[in-house]
Design an enzyme around this catalytic site. Sequence first.
Site, mmCIF file in Angstrom:
data_model
loop_
_atom_site.group_PDB
_atom_site.id
_atom_site.type_symbol
_atom_site.label_atom_id
_atom_site.label_comp_id
_atom_site.label_asym_id
_atom_site.label_seq_id
_atom_site.Cartn_x
_atom_site.Cartn_y
_atom_site.Cartn_z
ATOM 1 N N THR A 21 -14.499 -28.694 -2.567
ATOM 2 C CA THR A 21 -15.719 -27.885 -2.483
ATOM 3 C C THR A 21 -16.028 -27.283 -3.854
ATOM 4 O OG1 THR A 21 -14.652 -25.770 -1.907
ATOM 5 C CG2 THR A 21 -15.127 -27.303 -0.093
ATOM 6 N N GLY A 22 -17.320 -27.116 -4.115
ATOM 7 C CA GLY A 22 -17.732 -26.521 -5.382
ATOM 8 C C GLY A 22 -17.352 -27.355 -6.582
ATOM 9 N N ALA A 23 -17.520 -28.678 -6.473
ATOM 10 C CA ALA A 23 -17.041 -29.580 -7.524
ATOM 11 C C ALA A 23 -18.091 -29.893 -8.579
ATOM 12 C CB ALA A 23 -16.541 -30.883 -6.890
ATOM 13 N N ASN A 24 -19.211 -29.187 -8.580
ATOM 14 C CA ASN A 24 -20.253 -29.434 -9.583
ATOM 15 C C ASN A 24 -19.858 -28.985 -10.980
ATOM 16 O OD1 ASN A 24 -22.199 -30.749 -8.145
ATOM 17 N ND2 ASN A 24 -23.435 -28.946 -7.699
ATOM 18 N N GLY A 26 -16.929 -26.274 -13.493
ATOM 19 C CA GLY A 26 -15.708 -25.483 -13.598
ATOM 20 C C GLY A 26 -14.465 -26.124 -13.021
ATOM 21 N N TYR A 176 -15.079 -8.771 -4.179
ATOM 22 C CA TYR A 176 -14.530 -10.054 -4.602
ATOM 23 C C TYR A 176 -13.022 -10.099 -4.344
ATOM 24 C CZ TYR A 176 -13.035 -13.922 -7.570
ATOM 25 O OH TYR A 176 -12.461 -15.071 -8.029
#
Length: 303
Positions: A21-24, A26, A176
């Site tokens: 997930t969130g592999a676009n 960073g 956070y």
Amino acid sequence: MKEKWAAHDVPDLHGRLAVVTGANTGLGFETAKVLAARGASVVLAVRDVGKGKQVAARIADTVPGADVGVQDLDLSSLDSVRAAADQLRTAHSRIDLLINNAGVMYTPKQTTRDGYELQFGTNHLGHFALTGLLLESMLSVPGSRVVTVSSVRHRQATTDFDDPRSERSYRRVPAYGRSKLANLLFTYELQRRLSGKAETTSVAAHPGIANTDLIRNSPAALRGLFTVFGGLIAQSPEMGALPVLRAATDPKVQGGQYYGPDGFQENKGHPKQVESSEQSHDTDLQRRLWTVSEELTGVAFPV
């Protein structure tokens, strides 16, 4: 002296499927790139499919023959999580690695589409729901792992999981930390439920202080420190991804372990097994969060 663990230590992964997930950008991008380079079929589970396709093309350019796909996933929407899980289960008969990496950090007060505080809703609830909906595809797969990315910030967190909409108060830095503490509580409770009943294990990792796009919502003073001293206090996304990669692929890793950098205060360095806060090991708190998460997401786990 023993050589420190690095990307070249990732074993051959041909025949294995990883969902990141969130592999676009960073850490997620660096993680996906290394997994693809070692032969894994990788699914980039991302909110922006257009960017995801561009990233898949970038990986293919640097990794000849890479098998990289893209899955639409918005972790701030439980409807999107359910749709993505349905599509992944239909497209793939098994999942070997689920890497719960995506996240938001230090955002102004906002809510998810379901009305929950954005950091808790995205970083924890979205991944909780996704894991529960995909776990059936992992339970009988030898060596399968759920890797959830936490943060050193979990150590400063206070617990207030009775106010998931932050209606009583909201401060972005503590919020956070609370979401990252939730990631660890979830990891440990999931491992207890899996232990002795499935092939799957649950592991956690953190990148230390990594210089990624997440810094954009940080308080001005912290952004200033990164501008002036970034090279001293933070490490590259490539280094930040190493604890995640080790947690996901090192054959010696055991369920319930936690990996982070080996440097001063775990801010930088090569990955090693580290210890999380005493609070994260509170079994009553783990079970309480699990119950709350099931109620808020409507997702019941098959274990």
